[in-house]
Every structure is written in C-alpha cells, then in structure tokens.
Motif scaffolding. Structure first.
Motif, PDB file in Angstrom:
ATOM      1  N   LYS A 104     -11.541   0.391 -18.996  1.00 44.06           N
ATOM      2  CA  LYS A 104     -12.324  -0.373 -18.025  1.00 44.06           C
ATOM      3  C   LYS A 104     -11.392  -1.134 -17.115  1.00 44.06           C
ATOM      4  CE  LYS A 104     -16.222   0.879 -19.899  1.00 44.06           C
ATOM      5  NZ  LYS A 104     -17.079   1.882 -19.229  1.00 44.06           N
ATOM      6  N   ARG A 105     -11.883  -1.432 -15.912  1.00 45.28           N
ATOM      7  CA  ARG A 105     -11.133  -2.173 -14.924  1.00 45.28           C
ATOM      8  C   ARG A 105     -12.055  -3.194 -14.269  1.00 45.28           C
ATOM      9  NH1 ARG A 105      -8.059   0.140 -17.458  1.00 45.28           N
ATOM     10  NH2 ARG A 105      -6.215   1.366 -16.911  1.00 45.28           N
ATOM     11  N   PRO A 106     -11.519  -4.130 -13.483  1.00 47.35           N
ATOM     12  CA  PRO A 106     -12.374  -5.126 -12.840  1.00 47.35           C
ATOM     13  C   PRO A 106     -13.551  -4.539 -12.064  1.00 47.35           C
ATOM     14  CG  PRO A 106     -10.102  -5.803 -12.653  1.00 47.35           C
ATOM     15  CD  PRO A 106     -10.085  -4.425 -13.276  1.00 47.35           C
ATOM     16  N   ALA A 107     -13.383  -3.362 -11.492  1.00 52.08           N
ATOM     17  CA  ALA A 107     -14.485  -2.737 -10.758  1.00 52.08           C
ATOM     18  C   ALA A 107     -15.661  -2.394 -11.672  1.00 52.08           C
ATOM     19  CB  ALA A 107     -13.991  -1.475 -10.050  1.00 52.08           C
ATOM     20  N   ASP A 108     -15.406  -2.333 -12.989  1.00 53.17           N
ATOM     21  CA  ASP A 108     -16.458  -2.008 -13.952  1.00 53.17           C
ATOM     22  C   ASP A 108     -17.167  -3.247 -14.503  1.00 53.17           C
ATOM     23  OD1 ASP A 108     -15.783   0.832 -14.032  1.00 53.17           O
ATOM     24  OD2 ASP A 108     -14.001   0.223 -15.143  1.00 53.17           O
ATOM     25  N   PHE A 109     -16.622  -4.428 -14.260  1.00 48.85           N
ATOM     26  CA  PHE A 109     -17.117  -5.623 -14.940  1.00 48.85           C
ATOM     27  C   PHE A 109     -18.569  -5.952 -14.600  1.00 48.85           C
ATOM     28  CE2 PHE A 109     -12.657  -7.737 -15.529  1.00 48.85           C
ATOM     29  CZ  PHE A 109     -12.288  -6.686 -16.360  1.00 48.85           C
ATOM     30  N   ALA A 110     -18.948  -5.774 -13.337  1.00 50.20           N
ATOM     31  CA  ALA A 110     -20.339  -6.064 -12.958  1.00 50.20           C
ATOM     32  C   ALA A 110     -21.291  -5.112 -13.659  1.00 50.20           C
ATOM     33  CB  ALA A 110     -20.503  -5.981 -11.441  1.00 50.20           C
ATOM     34  N   THR A 111     -20.910  -3.842 -13.746  1.00 44.83           N
ATOM     35  CA  THR A 111     -21.751  -2.854 -14.428  1.00 44.83           C
ATOM     36  C   THR A 111     -21.890  -3.181 -15.908  1.00 44.83           C
ATOM     37  OG1 THR A 111     -21.036  -1.142 -12.872  1.00 44.83           O
ATOM     38  CG2 THR A 111     -22.028  -0.396 -14.927  1.00 44.83           C
ATOM     39  N   LEU A 118     -15.386 -16.630 -14.881  1.00 44.15           N
ATOM     40  CA  LEU A 118     -14.591 -15.519 -15.390  1.00 44.15           C
ATOM     41  C   LEU A 118     -13.632 -15.069 -14.297  1.00 44.15           C
ATOM     42  CD1 LEU A 118     -17.387 -13.331 -17.042  1.00 44.15           C
ATOM     43  CD2 LEU A 118     -15.816 -14.889 -18.224  1.00 44.15           C
ATOM     44  N   ALA A 119     -12.410 -14.715 -14.680  1.00 47.62           N
ATOM     45  CA  ALA A 119     -11.440 -14.208 -13.708  1.00 47.62           C
ATOM     46  C   ALA A 119     -10.526 -13.212 -14.393  1.00 47.62           C
ATOM     47  CB  ALA A 119     -10.622 -15.352 -13.110  1.00 47.62           C
ATOM     48  N   GLY A 120     -10.389 -12.037 -13.796  1.00 45.81           N
ATOM     49  CA  GLY A 120      -9.527 -11.020 -14.388  1.00 45.81           C
ATOM     50  C   GLY A 120      -8.979 -10.075 -13.343  1.00 45.81           C
ATOM     51  N   ALA A 121      -7.812  -9.539 -13.601  1.00 44.56           N
ATOM     52  CA  ALA A 121      -7.178  -8.609 -12.673  1.00 44.56           C
ATOM     53  C   ALA A 121      -6.836  -7.302 -13.385  1.00 44.56           C
ATOM     54  CB  ALA A 121      -5.910  -9.228 -12.080  1.00 44.56           C
ATOM     55  N   THR A 122      -6.539  -6.290 -12.612  1.00 41.31           N
ATOM     56  CA  THR A 122      -6.195  -4.987 -13.160  1.00 41.31           C
ATOM     57  C   THR A 122      -4.870  -5.055 -13.916  1.00 41.31           C
ATOM     58  OG1 THR A 122      -7.199  -3.992 -11.196  1.00 41.31           O
ATOM     59  CG2 THR A 122      -5.888  -2.546 -12.614  1.00 41.31           C
ATOM     60  N   GLY A 123      -4.905  -4.640 -15.180  1.00 42.52           N
ATOM     61  CA  GLY A 123      -3.694  -4.606 -15.981  1.00 42.52           C
ATOM     62  C   GLY A 123      -3.145  -3.194 -16.080  1.00 42.52           C
ATOM     63  N   GLU A 173     -20.390 -13.156  -7.759  1.00 41.65           N
ATOM     64  CA  GLU A 173     -19.562 -12.187  -8.475  1.00 41.65           C
ATOM     65  C   GLU A 173     -18.909 -11.267  -7.458  1.00 41.65           C
ATOM     66  OE1 GLU A 173     -21.809  -9.528 -11.015  1.00 41.65           O
ATOM     67  OE2 GLU A 173     -20.242  -9.552 -12.536  1.00 41.65           O
ATOM     68  N   ARG A 174     -17.591 -11.146  -7.533  1.00 43.33           N
ATOM     69  CA  ARG A 174     -16.922 -10.318  -6.530  1.00 43.33           C
ATOM     70  C   ARG A 174     -15.636  -9.705  -7.083  1.00 43.33           C
ATOM     71  NH1 ARG A 174     -14.502 -14.455  -2.014  1.00 43.33           N
ATOM     72  NH2 ARG A 174     -14.027 -12.430  -1.080  1.00 43.33           N
ATOM     73  N   VAL A 175     -15.209  -8.631  -6.432  1.00 43.29           N
ATOM     74  CA  VAL A 175     -13.925  -7.986  -6.706  1.00 43.29           C
ATOM     75  C   VAL A 175     -13.187  -7.879  -5.383  1.00 43.29           C
ATOM     76  CG1 VAL A 175     -12.753  -5.918  -7.541  1.00 43.29           C
ATOM     77  CG2 VAL A 175     -14.886  -6.653  -8.614  1.00 43.29           C
ATOM     78  N   MET A 176     -11.953  -8.350  -5.364  1.00 40.53           N
ATOM     79  CA  MET A 176     -11.186  -8.329  -4.124  1.00 40.53           C
ATOM     80  C   MET A 176      -9.755  -7.874  -4.405  1.00 40.53           C
ATOM     81  SD  MET A 176     -11.020 -12.467  -3.960  1.00 40.53           S
ATOM     82  CE  MET A 176     -12.437 -12.538  -5.093  1.00 40.53           C
TER      83      MET A 176
END
Length: 258
Positions: free
Chosen positions: A81-88, A108-113, A40-43
């Motif tokens: 919420k944003r991708p940085a919140d998904f792990a939480t 799962l794959a998502g980007a900031t909207g 699981e990662r955010v880049m």
C-alpha cells in the motif's frame, strides 16, 4: 497447527522477505465506518533526503478544518500500500469515527516509503525522511509536531518500532499492527530502547507473524500499553477491526499533558 513459519526466519523477514509475502496475503477488504472523512489529501513532496518526489498524505477529522494545532500520528505503510491507497482504506473515515466516539482529535500524516523496509539501505533512507522531513512538512501545514505518535502495519509496524528505538523520545507512542519482526533482527535488539514509549501491539492469531510478535512483546522493557490478539490474518480484513482501538490509544497518548 496454524501457519507460523516466520519465527525461524525472523531475521530474513526483517531483511525484506516479508514484502512479497505481505502482498500475497493482503486480500481481505477493510471494514470501514460510515463516518465521513474530513480534510484528506495526497500531494507530491520533494524528499531531499531520498533524492526523489514522494506522495505525502494528510487527514484531518471532519469538523476540525485544516487541522491547524492538532498533534500528528505518522503513518508507515506496509509493502503493498502507498499514500494514494489510504483514502480507499478509509483512514480518514476511521479518524473522524474515533473523534466522534470521544477520542481527542489528531491528524494522520504519511509519505511513500521504500518497497521492503523503513530503514537506511542501499543509499536510500526512508527512516530519515520520516524523522526529519515529514515533521517539517507537517509543521508547514500548521500541525503540532511537538506531539507525535507512529502507526504502521506489517513492514510499517516494524518500521514504526525501529523509528522509536532509533530516535528515543521522538514519538510518544507506537501502534504496530502485525509488525514484520523476528528474533535476532534490529527491532528485537532495540526493544530495551522503547522504555518510556507507549507500545501497542495487534496481531491476528492466524498470521504467520503471530509467534514473532508475541516473542517481541516479551522482549519489551514494560508491558504493552494497548493491543490484542484475536482471530485474523495478515490483511486489512483484520487490521481494519483493530484501527478503532489503536486510534483511541494514539489519541490518549497525544492528549497527555507533559
């Protein structure tokens, strides 16, 4: 009577009013399974379409390495919420839990909207980013982008439906949690275009969007393929209880032979 005011103001919701309302109600903590998250990662990714750098989130179920060859569920977030919140929020753990319960694996794959909508407006086009760039980023990671689904909550729920309507055949299935829809908006108008796309709808009975979601269901060209309406409000306290059935639905749609 329960709070159900947005039936009258449906088009205003779609125009962006839902964003602030969503933030006022997104307070309940999610109920997260004990399964571990996998890779699981955010880049950061440069979105040429939007002219900015966005966060790009991916999650692979535990035991499936880097997810190479797995199909993709695109994640469209809600207003607060944003991708940085998904792990939480436990998205990676929900994913592993689904596979351990017998669901076919996917990523799962998502980007900031945008803050208020997943559609072209004001010179920005997060919808085009999801349609063109996110799959390209997924393909570069080795995921199977020939099999796509979409999942979102609140404005992300309506954004997922609109994505499937705008680009027919782009996704096999849409799982929409409490989508911010209303009679007269673009999502309602495009409902006939969902013919051939599996649609799952979930909404809490205490959610102000409940009547709108039920009305949208009636506008669908075929019966919904999954979902339910239970006690719950417009928050992750409710949505987290719906994730397991939604992920089972998504996994089944992505695993179908065509």
């Amino acid at each position: 009577m329960r709070r159900r005011t947005l039936l009258v103001a449906g088009s205003a919701v779609a125009a962006g009013v839902a964003g602030a309302w969503w933030q006022r109600n997104d307070t309940a903590e999610p109920v997260v399974p004990s399964a571990p998250a996998g890779h699981e990662r955010v880049m950061p990714k440069v979105s040429k379409v939007r002219g900015r750098t966005v966060d790009f989130y991916t999650a692979v179920p535990a035991g499936h390495g880097d997810g190479r060859g797995l199909p993709v569920c695109l994640v469209l977030h809600g207003g607060s919420k944003r991708p940085a919140d998904f792990a939480t929020l436990g998205l990676g753990r929900f994913l592993t839990d689904a596979v351990r319960r017998g669901a076919a694996p996917f990523v799962l794959a998502g980007a900031t909207g945008d803050r208020l909508a997943w559609k072209p407006h004001g010179g920005d086009d997060p919808q085009r980013m999801v349609h063109e760039e996110v799959p390209a980023w997924c393909a570069a990671a080795g995921f199977d982008t020939s099999r796509l689904a979409a999942w979102g909550w609140s404005m992300g729920g309506s954004g997922s439906l609109l994505l499937a309507e705008t680009f027919r055949g782009f996704v096999r299935a849409v799982a929409a949690f409490s989508p911010a829809v209303g009679p007269g908006d673009a999502v309602f108008a495009g409902a006939p275009k969902l013919a051939g796309t599996k649609v799952g709808l979930w909404c809490g009975r205490d959610d102000s969007l409940y009547d709108n979601v039920r009305a949208f269901e009636k506008a669908l060209p075929a019966a919904r393929s999954a979902g339910d309406y239970r006690d719950g409000d417009h928050n992750f306290g409710y949505w987290s209880t719906a994730v397991p059935s939604a992920f089972d639905f998504i996994a089944a749609a992505l695993a179908e032979r065509r």
